[in-house]
Motif scaffolding. Structure first.
Motif, short mmCIF file in Angstrom:
data_model
loop_
_atom_site.label_atom_id
_atom_site.label_comp_id
_atom_site.label_asym_id
_atom_site.label_seq_id
_atom_site.Cartn_x
_atom_site.Cartn_y
_atom_site.Cartn_z
N THR A 1 -20.94 81.86 29.30
CA THR A 1 -19.89 81.68 28.30
C THR A 1 -20.09 80.40 27.51
O THR A 1 -20.35 79.35 28.08
CB THR A 1 -18.51 81.65 28.99
OG1 THR A 1 -18.34 82.85 29.73
CG2 THR A 1 -17.40 81.51 27.98
N THR A 2 -19.95 80.49 26.18
CA THR A 2 -19.95 79.30 25.34
C THR A 2 -18.50 78.98 25.01
O THR A 2 -17.72 79.87 24.65
CB THR A 2 -20.75 79.53 24.03
OG1 THR A 2 -22.07 79.94 24.38
CG2 THR A 2 -20.81 78.27 23.20
N LEU A 3 -18.13 77.71 25.16
CA LEU A 3 -16.77 77.24 24.91
C LEU A 3 -16.80 76.34 23.68
O LEU A 3 -17.42 75.29 23.70
CB LEU A 3 -16.26 76.46 26.13
CG LEU A 3 -14.92 75.76 25.96
CD1 LEU A 3 -13.80 76.80 25.87
CD2 LEU A 3 -14.68 74.82 27.12
N TYR A 4 -16.15 76.77 22.61
CA TYR A 4 -16.08 75.98 21.38
C TYR A 4 -14.76 75.22 21.38
O TYR A 4 -13.70 75.83 21.46
CB TYR A 4 -16.16 76.88 20.15
CG TYR A 4 -17.48 77.61 20.03
CD1 TYR A 4 -18.57 77.01 19.44
CD2 TYR A 4 -17.62 78.90 20.53
CE1 TYR A 4 -19.78 77.68 19.34
CE2 TYR A 4 -18.82 79.58 20.44
CZ TYR A 4 -19.89 78.96 19.84
OH TYR A 4 -21.10 79.62 19.76
N THR A 5 -14.83 73.89 21.32
CA THR A 5 -13.63 73.07 21.26
C THR A 5 -13.35 72.75 19.80
O THR A 5 -14.19 72.17 19.11
CB THR A 5 -13.80 71.77 22.06
OG1 THR A 5 -14.15 72.11 23.40
CG2 THR A 5 -12.52 70.96 22.07
N LEU A 6 -12.17 73.12 19.31
CA LEU A 6 -11.78 72.91 17.92
C LEU A 6 -10.71 71.85 17.84
O LEU A 6 -9.80 71.83 18.67
CB LEU A 6 -11.24 74.21 17.31
CG LEU A 6 -12.04 75.49 17.48
CD1 LEU A 6 -11.30 76.64 16.82
CD2 LEU A 6 -13.43 75.34 16.93
N VAL A 7 -10.80 71.00 16.83
CA VAL A 7 -9.74 70.02 16.56
C VAL A 7 -9.22 70.29 15.15
O VAL A 7 -9.93 70.77 14.29
CB VAL A 7 -10.24 68.56 16.70
CG1 VAL A 7 -10.58 68.26 18.14
CG2 VAL A 7 -11.42 68.30 15.81
N THR A 8 -7.96 69.96 14.93
CA THR A 8 -7.35 70.18 13.63
C THR A 8 -8.10 69.40 12.55
O THR A 8 -8.46 68.24 12.75
CB THR A 8 -5.87 69.74 13.66
OG1 THR A 8 -5.21 70.49 14.66
CG2 THR A 8 -5.20 69.98 12.32
N ASN A 9 -8.35 70.03 11.42
CA ASN A 9 -9.07 69.42 10.31
C ASN A 9 -8.07 68.60 9.49
O ASN A 9 -7.39 69.12 8.63
CB ASN A 9 -9.72 70.50 9.46
CG ASN A 9 -10.57 69.93 8.33
OD1 ASN A 9 -10.73 68.73 8.21
ND2 ASN A 9 -11.12 70.80 7.53
N ASN A 10 -8.01 67.30 9.75
CA ASN A 10 -7.13 66.42 9.00
C ASN A 10 -7.87 65.71 7.88
O ASN A 10 -7.26 65.00 7.11
CB ASN A 10 -6.53 65.35 9.94
CG ASN A 10 -5.63 65.98 10.97
OD1 ASN A 10 -4.90 66.91 10.67
ND2 ASN A 10 -5.69 65.50 12.18
N GLY A 11 -9.18 65.91 7.82
CA GLY A 11 -10.01 65.20 6.83
C GLY A 11 -10.11 65.92 5.53
O GLY A 11 -9.14 66.45 4.99
N GLU A 12 -11.32 65.98 5.04
CA GLU A 12 -11.63 66.46 3.70
C GLU A 12 -11.12 67.84 3.49
O GLU A 12 -11.45 68.83 3.59
CB GLU A 12 -13.12 66.35 3.50
CG GLU A 12 -13.58 64.97 3.83
CD GLU A 12 -15.00 64.91 4.35
OE1 GLU A 12 -15.73 65.91 4.27
OE2 GLU A 12 -15.38 63.88 4.84
#
Length: 116
Positions: free
Chosen positions: A105-116
């Motif tokens: 299994t590949t686990l992709y960790t996403l964070v909220t895009n507060n930038g550009e």
């Protein structure tokens, strides 16, 4: 065991340009796929103040997918021009921060895009 409860995600690749000393990011549509999305809350999701960071989402899949660290992810499609670039100052909702492989299994960790 197969991963179930898949959500459709839209994948965007960043194209950064240096304009007058400032980087501008254009997001280019890369494709769409189906992954298992969860908001896992554990001790590792605490910030330096000890508060739980609810802006982290994790995607799991047990097959190869064309998603790289730094790519943008949205759960709904964004408006594109004829070159598959996002228009109307749109940006993906999340950025892929990490993508460790745990067994098959590949686990992709996403964070909220507060930038550009």
């Amino acid at each position: 065991m197969r991963i179930k409860n898949l959500s459709q995600v839209y994948i965007y690749e960043p194209a950064k340009k240096l304009i007058k000393g400032e980087y501008i990011t254009n997001w280019i549509f890369k494709g769409e796929d189906w992954l298992n999305a969860q908001q896992d809350i554990d001790e590792l999701n605490r910030n330096s103040a000890g508060e739980i960071d609810y802006e982290i989402i994790k995607l799991r899949i047990d097959r190869e997918v064309n998603i790289n660290k730094g790519d943008g992810i949205s759960f709904s499609p964004l408006e594109l021009d004829e070159n598959k670039k996002i228009i109307n100052d749109g940006k993906p909702d999340y950025i892929v921060e990490n993508k460790p492989k745990i067994g098959k299994t590949t686990l992709y960790t996403l964070v909220t895009n507060n930038g550009e």
